[in-house]
Scaffold this motif. Sequence first.
Motif, PDB file in Angstrom:
ATOM      1  N   ARG A  92     -18.257  46.800  14.426  1.00  0.00           N
ATOM      2  CA  ARG A  92     -17.796  47.191  15.757  1.00  0.00           C
ATOM      3  C   ARG A  92     -17.326  45.938  16.472  1.00  0.00           C
ATOM      4  NH1 ARG A  92     -22.759  49.061  17.951  1.00  0.00           N
ATOM      5  NH2 ARG A  92     -21.659  49.380  19.904  1.00  0.00           N
ATOM      6  N   SER A 127     -15.377  44.455  19.959  1.00  0.00           N
ATOM      7  CA  SER A 127     -15.057  44.795  21.333  1.00  0.00           C
ATOM      8  C   SER A 127     -14.522  43.574  22.067  1.00  0.00           C
ATOM      9  CB  SER A 127     -16.335  45.316  22.009  1.00  0.00           C
ATOM     10  OG  SER A 127     -16.072  45.791  23.294  1.00  0.00           O
ATOM     11  N   SER A 175     -12.814  48.488  20.299  1.00  0.00           N
ATOM     12  CA  SER A 175     -12.966  48.983  21.655  1.00  0.00           C
ATOM     13  C   SER A 175     -12.539  47.880  22.611  1.00  0.00           C
ATOM     14  CB  SER A 175     -14.428  49.357  21.903  1.00  0.00           C
ATOM     15  OG  SER A 175     -14.641  49.685  23.262  1.00  0.00           O
ATOM     16  N   LYS A 211     -19.870  47.480  30.506  1.00  0.00           N
ATOM     17  CA  LYS A 211     -20.146  48.249  29.284  1.00  0.00           C
ATOM     18  C   LYS A 211     -20.953  47.407  28.299  1.00  0.00           C
ATOM     19  CE  LYS A 211     -17.879  50.713  25.505  1.00  0.00           C
ATOM     20  NZ  LYS A 211     -16.599  51.129  24.921  1.00  0.00           N
ATOM     21  N   LEU A 212     -20.571  46.149  28.133  1.00  0.00           N
ATOM     22  CA  LEU A 212     -21.282  45.265  27.212  1.00  0.00           C
ATOM     23  C   LEU A 212     -22.719  45.045  27.658  1.00  0.00           C
ATOM     24  CD1 LEU A 212     -21.187  43.531  24.668  1.00  0.00           C
ATOM     25  CD2 LEU A 212     -20.313  41.665  26.074  1.00  0.00           C
ATOM     26  N   THR A 235     -24.566  47.061  29.374  1.00  0.00           N
ATOM     27  CA  THR A 235     -25.293  48.302  29.108  1.00  0.00           C
ATOM     28  C   THR A 235     -25.620  48.431  27.627  1.00  0.00           C
ATOM     29  OG1 THR A 235     -24.207  49.364  30.984  1.00  0.00           O
ATOM     30  CG2 THR A 235     -25.181  50.816  29.323  1.00  0.00           C
ATOM     31  N   GLN A 236     -24.634  48.152  26.764  1.00  0.00           N
ATOM     32  CA  GLN A 236     -24.854  48.237  25.318  1.00  0.00           C
ATOM     33  C   GLN A 236     -25.939  47.252  24.883  1.00  0.00           C
ATOM     34  OE1 GLN A 236     -20.733  47.531  24.204  1.00  0.00           O
ATOM     35  NE2 GLN A 236     -20.600  49.585  23.310  1.00  0.00           N
ATOM     36  N   GLY A 293     -29.396  48.237  25.847  1.00  0.00           N
ATOM     37  CA  GLY A 293     -29.867  49.348  25.023  1.00  0.00           C
ATOM     38  C   GLY A 293     -30.019  48.992  23.551  1.00  0.00           C
ATOM     39  N   ASP A 304     -27.634  48.002  21.531  1.00  0.00           N
ATOM     40  CA  ASP A 304     -26.499  48.542  20.794  1.00  0.00           C
ATOM     41  C   ASP A 304     -25.224  47.732  21.035  1.00  0.00           C
ATOM     42  OD1 ASP A 304     -25.260  50.407  19.086  1.00  0.00           O
ATOM     43  OD2 ASP A 304     -24.565  51.602  20.794  1.00  0.00           O
ATOM     44  N   ALA A 305     -25.345  46.404  21.101  1.00  0.00           N
ATOM     45  CA  ALA A 305     -24.174  45.548  21.307  1.00  0.00           C
ATOM     46  C   ALA A 305     -23.262  45.616  20.085  1.00  0.00           C
ATOM     47  CB  ALA A 305     -24.613  44.107  21.547  1.00  0.00           C
ATOM     48  N   PRO A 306     -21.957  45.422  20.277  1.00  0.00           N
ATOM     49  CA  PRO A 306     -21.035  45.402  19.138  1.00  0.00           C
ATOM     50  C   PRO A 306     -21.386  44.264  18.163  1.00  0.00           C
ATOM     51  CG  PRO A 306     -19.841  45.383  21.225  1.00  0.00           C
ATOM     52  CD  PRO A 306     -21.275  45.188  21.544  1.00  0.00           C
TER      53      PRO A 306
END
Length: 172
Positions: free
Chosen positions: A20, A22, A52, A62-63, A65-66, A69, A71-73
Amino acid sequence: MTGCGGGANADGSGGKAVLRFSWWGNPDRAERTERAVELFEKRHPGVEVQTSFAGYETYKQKLATQAAGGDAPDVMQLDYRQINQYATAGVLLDLGARDAVRTGGIDKGLLATGAVDGTQYAVPLGRGTQAVVYDTGAWRASGVELPRADWTWEEWGAAMAELSAADIPAGG
């Protein structure tokens, strides 16, 4: 990065590795980046890159938040100011511990911009330059001395004040 080395996926499936990726930017930059990703995938057929992008402020939110959580790229663009933030939060991988990341051709000073406390967490994708562009016609028409490479900031400020006071339209 594991997927770039060939062999099985992290889950042992032996299928394509998925990364992934980003970044921030505008649609033009996104289009050019997507073309570069396509070239990368052609050169590395065992790797699929999911992309993305967003505008800078949206991307940062967004980063964050990821990352919060977990769930970073896998690969992300960071402003140099963000590297310390994400490195100290444990989000980034120590790239210096990976033989696959070859940095020998990168200027040591530039490479250091991706390090925090001696650990290499990021590899710069380029170097920015600063320049001053000015309208020589307007400067000449104003009678203000043209800029010199050896000017001090004080001299620059004085020239700006003189140029402003001259009220010469663009193009002289």
